[in-house]
Write a protein that holds these residues in place. Structure first.
Motif, PDB file in Angstrom:
ATOM      1  N   MET A 193       0.830  -1.180   0.000  1.00 50.50           N
ATOM      2  CA  MET A 193       0.000   0.000   0.000  1.00 50.50           C
ATOM      3  C   MET A 193       0.877   1.247   0.000  1.00 50.50           C
ATOM      4  N   TYR A 194       0.479   2.232  -0.789  1.00 50.53           N
ATOM      5  CA  TYR A 194       1.255   3.460  -0.895  1.00 50.53           C
ATOM      6  C   TYR A 194       0.980   4.357   0.292  1.00 50.53           C
ATOM      7  N   ARG A 195       2.035   4.946   0.829  1.00 52.91           N
ATOM      8  CA  ARG A 195       1.862   5.944   1.876  1.00 52.91           C
ATOM      9  C   ARG A 195       2.459   7.253   1.385  1.00 52.91           C
ATOM     10  N   PRO A 196       1.667   8.333   1.385  1.00 58.83           N
ATOM     11  CA  PRO A 196       2.202   9.602   0.901  1.00 58.83           C
ATOM     12  C   PRO A 196       3.300  10.120   1.807  1.00 58.83           C
ATOM     13  N   THR A 197       4.296  10.733   1.207  1.00 57.74           N
ATOM     14  CA  THR A 197       5.393  11.298   1.985  1.00 57.74           C
ATOM     15  C   THR A 197       5.152  12.777   2.223  1.00 57.74           C
ATOM     16  N   PRO A 198       5.567  13.279   3.365  1.00 51.11           N
ATOM     17  CA  PRO A 198       5.323  14.681   3.701  1.00 51.11           C
ATOM     18  C   PRO A 198       6.410  15.616   3.184  1.00 51.11           C
ATOM     19  N   ASP A 199       7.062  15.279   2.072  1.00 53.39           N
ATOM     20  CA  ASP A 199       8.169  16.102   1.614  1.00 53.39           C
ATOM     21  C   ASP A 199       7.733  17.478   1.145  1.00 53.39           C
ATOM     22  N   GLY A 200       6.497  17.654   0.766  1.00 54.71           N
ATOM     23  CA  GLY A 200       6.036  18.973   0.326  1.00 54.71           C
ATOM     24  C   GLY A 200       5.888  19.972   1.448  1.00 54.71           C
ATOM     25  N   ILE A 201       5.723  19.492   2.656  1.00 48.93           N
ATOM     26  CA  ILE A 201       5.540  20.395   3.790  1.00 48.93           C
ATOM     27  C   ILE A 201       6.865  20.703   4.501  1.00 48.93           C
ATOM     28  N   ILE A 202       7.922  20.025   4.111  1.00 47.75           N
ATOM     29  CA  ILE A 202       9.230  20.218   4.739  1.00 47.75           C
ATOM     30  C   ILE A 202       9.672  21.683   4.765  1.00 47.75           C
ATOM     31  N   PRO A 203       9.563  22.443   3.663  1.00 47.34           N
ATOM     32  CA  PRO A 203      10.039  23.830   3.708  1.00 47.34           C
ATOM     33  C   PRO A 203       9.314  24.707   4.736  1.00 47.34           C
ATOM     34  N   PHE A 204       8.112  24.304   5.131  1.00 49.05           N
ATOM     35  CA  PHE A 204       7.381  25.068   6.131  1.00 49.05           C
ATOM     36  C   PHE A 204       7.800  24.711   7.555  1.00 49.05           C
ATOM     37  N   LEU A 205       8.371  23.532   7.741  1.00 50.50           N
ATOM     38  CA  LEU A 205       8.683  23.042   9.078  1.00 50.50           C
ATOM     39  C   LEU A 205      10.166  23.046   9.424  1.00 50.50           C
ATOM     40  N   VAL A 206      11.017  22.908   8.430  1.00 51.57           N
ATOM     41  CA  VAL A 206      12.450  22.740   8.657  1.00 51.57           C
ATOM     42  C   VAL A 206      13.182  23.985   8.158  1.00 51.57           C
ATOM     43  N   PRO A 207      14.212  24.422   8.861  1.00 50.77           N
ATOM     44  CA  PRO A 207      14.998  25.560   8.361  1.00 50.77           C
ATOM     45  C   PRO A 207      15.556  25.271   6.967  1.00 50.77           C
ATOM     46  N   ARG A 208      15.704  26.302   6.187  1.00 52.59           N
ATOM     47  CA  ARG A 208      16.124  26.173   4.786  1.00 52.59           C
ATOM     48  C   ARG A 208      17.429  25.388   4.638  1.00 52.59           C
ATOM     49  N   THR A 221       1.888  25.717 -13.300  1.00 55.08           N
ATOM     50  CA  THR A 221       1.935  26.093 -11.881  1.00 55.08           C
ATOM     51  C   THR A 221       3.271  26.717 -11.524  1.00 55.08           C
ATOM     52  N   LEU A 222       4.350  26.129 -11.976  1.00 61.67           N
ATOM     53  CA  LEU A 222       5.679  26.682 -11.685  1.00 61.67           C
ATOM     54  C   LEU A 222       5.863  28.049 -12.325  1.00 61.67           C
ATOM     55  N   ASP A 223       5.245  28.260 -13.464  1.00 64.32           N
ATOM     56  CA  ASP A 223       5.389  29.526 -14.168  1.00 64.32           C
ATOM     57  C   ASP A 223       4.566  30.647 -13.543  1.00 64.32           C
ATOM     58  N   ARG A 224       3.420  30.320 -12.991  1.00 64.87           N
ATOM     59  CA  ARG A 224       2.494  31.361 -12.515  1.00 64.87           C
ATOM     60  C   ARG A 224       2.667  31.739 -11.056  1.00 64.87           C
ATOM     61  N   ILE A 225       3.293  30.899 -10.261  1.00 61.51           N
ATOM     62  CA  ILE A 225       3.501  31.190  -8.842  1.00 61.51           C
ATOM     63  C   ILE A 225       4.977  31.527  -8.642  1.00 61.51           C
ATOM     64  N   PHE A 240       7.822  29.424  -3.474  1.00 60.63           N
ATOM     65  CA  PHE A 240       6.512  28.898  -3.099  1.00 60.63           C
ATOM     66  C   PHE A 240       5.953  27.979  -4.178  1.00 60.63           C
ATOM     67  N   ASN A 241       6.313  28.220  -5.443  1.00 60.52           N
ATOM     68  CA  ASN A 241       5.803  27.375  -6.526  1.00 60.52           C
ATOM     69  C   ASN A 241       6.249  25.918  -6.370  1.00 60.52           C
ATOM     70  N   TYR A 242       7.496  25.709  -6.000  1.00 58.79           N
ATOM     71  CA  TYR A 242       7.981  24.345  -5.811  1.00 58.79           C
ATOM     72  C   TYR A 242       7.362  23.698  -4.577  1.00 58.79           C
ATOM     73  N   GLN A 243       7.108  24.487  -3.558  1.00 58.32           N
ATOM     74  CA  GLN A 243       6.456  23.946  -2.368  1.00 58.32           C
ATOM     75  C   GLN A 243       5.044  23.469  -2.701  1.00 58.32           C
ATOM     76  N   VAL A 244       4.330  24.259  -3.481  1.00 53.20           N
ATOM     77  CA  VAL A 244       2.970  23.877  -3.886  1.00 53.20           C
ATOM     78  C   VAL A 244       3.009  22.603  -4.725  1.00 53.20           C
ATOM     79  N   VAL A 245       3.925  22.541  -5.668  1.00 52.93           N
ATOM     80  CA  VAL A 245       4.028  21.351  -6.536  1.00 52.93           C
ATOM     81  C   VAL A 245       4.405  20.115  -5.735  1.00 52.93           C
ATOM     82  N   PHE A 246       5.380  20.213  -4.849  1.00 54.27           N
ATOM     83  CA  PHE A 246       5.773  19.062  -4.046  1.00 54.27           C
ATOM     84  C   PHE A 246       4.634  18.596  -3.145  1.00 54.27           C
ATOM     85  N   MET A 247       3.909  19.534  -2.545  1.00 51.43           N
ATOM     86  CA  MET A 247       2.788  19.129  -1.693  1.00 51.43           C
ATOM     87  C   MET A 247       1.695  18.452  -2.514  1.00 51.43           C
ATOM     88  N   ALA A 248       1.387  19.012  -3.674  1.00 47.91           N
ATOM     89  CA  ALA A 248       0.354  18.408  -4.519  1.00 47.91           C
ATOM     90  C   ALA A 248       0.768  17.014  -4.983  1.00 47.91           C
TER      91      ALA A 248
END
Length: 101
Positions: A1-16, A80-84, A88-96
């Motif tokens: 079974m697939y489990r989604p990874t939280p890599d898209g939220i990392i930039p919000f939680l971890v220092p750059r 999406t990458l072009d318009r945001i 933040f554009n990469y964060q949105v794409v990774f989360m999606a």
């Protein structure tokens, strides 16, 4: 079974400075282990579903749908990458992609 990874939220939680290491740790922890199991199980399931005669037809449909889906996803991600604005554009794409995949 697939489990989604939280890599898209990392930039919000971890220092750059640690974000790349955190994403690599997530992807390295659970992703590579079940790959061989999935490869073997996939072939067994495809043979059980389609049988020897219908396997190639089923696989060609699968690859066609996969190719079409990939083309649409690449187009949507590109827009999406072009318009945001960056980064933040990469964060949105990774989360999606983490949620969808």
């Amino acid at each position: 079974m697939y489990r989604p990874t939280p890599d898209g939220i990392i930039p919000f939680l971890v220092p750059r400075s640690y974000a790349v290491l955190a994403v690599l740790a997530i992807w390295g922890s659970g992703k590579p282990c079940p790959r061989p199991w999935v490869a073997v199980a996939f072939s067994v399931v495809m043979n059980a579903i389609a049988g020897p005669e219908g396997r190639y037809d089923l696989m060609s449909r699968r690859w066609s749908i996969l190719g079409l889906t990939t083309a649409v996803a690449v187009a949507v991600v590109g827009v999406t990458l072009d318009r945001i604005s960056f980064p933040f554009n990469y964060q949105v794409v990774f989360m999606a992609l983490s949620v969808v995949a």
